[in-house]
Design a protein around this motif. Structure first.
Motif, PDB file in Angstrom:
ATOM      1  N   ALA A  63       0.787  -1.228   0.000  1.00  0.00           N
ATOM      2  CA  ALA A  63       0.000   0.000   0.000  1.00  0.00           C
ATOM      3  C   ALA A  63       0.821   1.282   0.000  1.00  0.00           C
ATOM      4  CB  ALA A  63      -0.910   0.000   1.236  1.00  0.00           C
ATOM      5  N   ILE A  84      -2.069   4.068  -0.135  1.00  0.00           N
ATOM      6  CA  ILE A  84      -3.173   3.922  -1.091  1.00  0.00           C
ATOM      7  C   ILE A  84      -3.638   5.292  -1.588  1.00  0.00           C
ATOM      8  CG2 ILE A  84      -5.306   2.681  -1.594  1.00  0.00           C
ATOM      9  CD1 ILE A  84      -4.939   1.204   1.017  1.00  0.00           C
ATOM     10  N   TYR A 112     -12.411   4.961   3.423  1.00  0.00           N
ATOM     11  CA  TYR A 112     -11.724   4.452   2.235  1.00  0.00           C
ATOM     12  C   TYR A 112     -10.422   3.757   2.621  1.00  0.00           C
ATOM     13  CZ  TYR A 112      -8.712   4.572  -1.880  1.00  0.00           C
ATOM     14  OH  TYR A 112      -7.841   4.231  -2.875  1.00  0.00           O
ATOM     15  N   HIS A 115     -11.139   0.452   4.440  1.00  0.00           N
ATOM     16  CA  HIS A 115     -11.690  -0.546   3.525  1.00  0.00           C
ATOM     17  C   HIS A 115     -10.608  -1.122   2.621  1.00  0.00           C
ATOM     18  CE1 HIS A 115     -13.519  -1.865  -0.291  1.00  0.00           C
ATOM     19  NE2 HIS A 115     -14.385  -2.447   0.518  1.00  0.00           N
ATOM     20  N   GLU A 116      -9.824  -0.267   2.007  1.00  0.00           N
ATOM     21  CA  GLU A 116      -8.807  -0.742   1.068  1.00  0.00           C
ATOM     22  C   GLU A 116      -7.715  -1.542   1.768  1.00  0.00           C
ATOM     23  OE1 GLU A 116      -9.087  -0.646  -2.266  1.00  0.00           O
ATOM     24  OE2 GLU A 116     -11.054   0.202  -1.816  1.00  0.00           O
ATOM     25  N   VAL A 119      -9.141  -4.962   2.251  1.00  0.00           N
ATOM     26  CA  VAL A 119      -9.137  -5.722   0.997  1.00  0.00           C
ATOM     27  C   VAL A 119      -7.748  -6.307   0.754  1.00  0.00           C
ATOM     28  CG1 VAL A 119      -9.300  -5.521  -1.526  1.00  0.00           C
ATOM     29  CG2 VAL A 119     -11.055  -4.495  -0.065  1.00  0.00           C
ATOM     30  N   ILE A 120      -6.720  -5.494   0.939  1.00  0.00           N
ATOM     31  CA  ILE A 120      -5.351  -5.974   0.746  1.00  0.00           C
ATOM     32  C   ILE A 120      -5.020  -7.058   1.765  1.00  0.00           C
ATOM     33  CG2 ILE A 120      -2.907  -5.332   0.850  1.00  0.00           C
ATOM     34  CD1 ILE A 120      -3.780  -2.552  -0.206  1.00  0.00           C
TER      35      ILE A 120
END
Length: 133
Positions: A63, A84, A112, A115-116, A119-120
């Motif tokens: 990230a 990110i 955001y 969340h990201e 996901v990673i």
């Protein structure tokens, strides 16, 4: 506790977000008021995430261009970077046996960013086919 972070040649941030002593902030405000010309209190609210665990380095390497959780990283180093695409101020800590990285960012980006990163993190637990490792 309270941390004094140097961001540039003449710019400092006083981070009291983890202050356990409620008397610390009024005392610091009084000292700032007495400091004289060139010292100003700027009220600013940010959001923070504390990332830690055995795979935090793997997560952050996906990230961020800076290796925030490098084993040889200085514990008291402050890094201004992007995670990110979100501008953050990162500080390093220890939680148990692991390096922990605290990311401080504008609160509007927190959903955001969280969340990201999740996901990673989920992707890190899968093999290339997407099946659980």
């Amino acid at each position: 506790g309270v941390q004094l972070l140097r961001l540039g040649f003449g710019e400092f941030v006083l981070d009291a977000s983890t202050a356990a002593d409620d008397d610390a902030l009024p005392a610091l405000r009084a000292r700032i008021a007495q400091a004289g010309t060139g010292v100003h209190e700027v009220i600013h609210q940010d959001a923070a995430l504390l990332l830690h665990g055995s795979r935090v380095r793997d997560l952050l390497l996906q990230a961020c261009a800076v290796d925030l959780a490098a084993p040889d990283a200085l514990a008291n180093e402050v890094v201004m970077t992007q995670v990110i695409g979100v501008a953050v101020v990162a500080t390093r800590h220890r939680v148990g046996d692991h390096v922990a990285v605290r990311l401080v960012a504008d609160p509007t980006w927190l959903p955001y960013l969280r969340h990201e990163l999740c996901v990673i993190a989920d992707d890190l637990d899968c093999d290339p086919k997407g099946d659980p490792a």
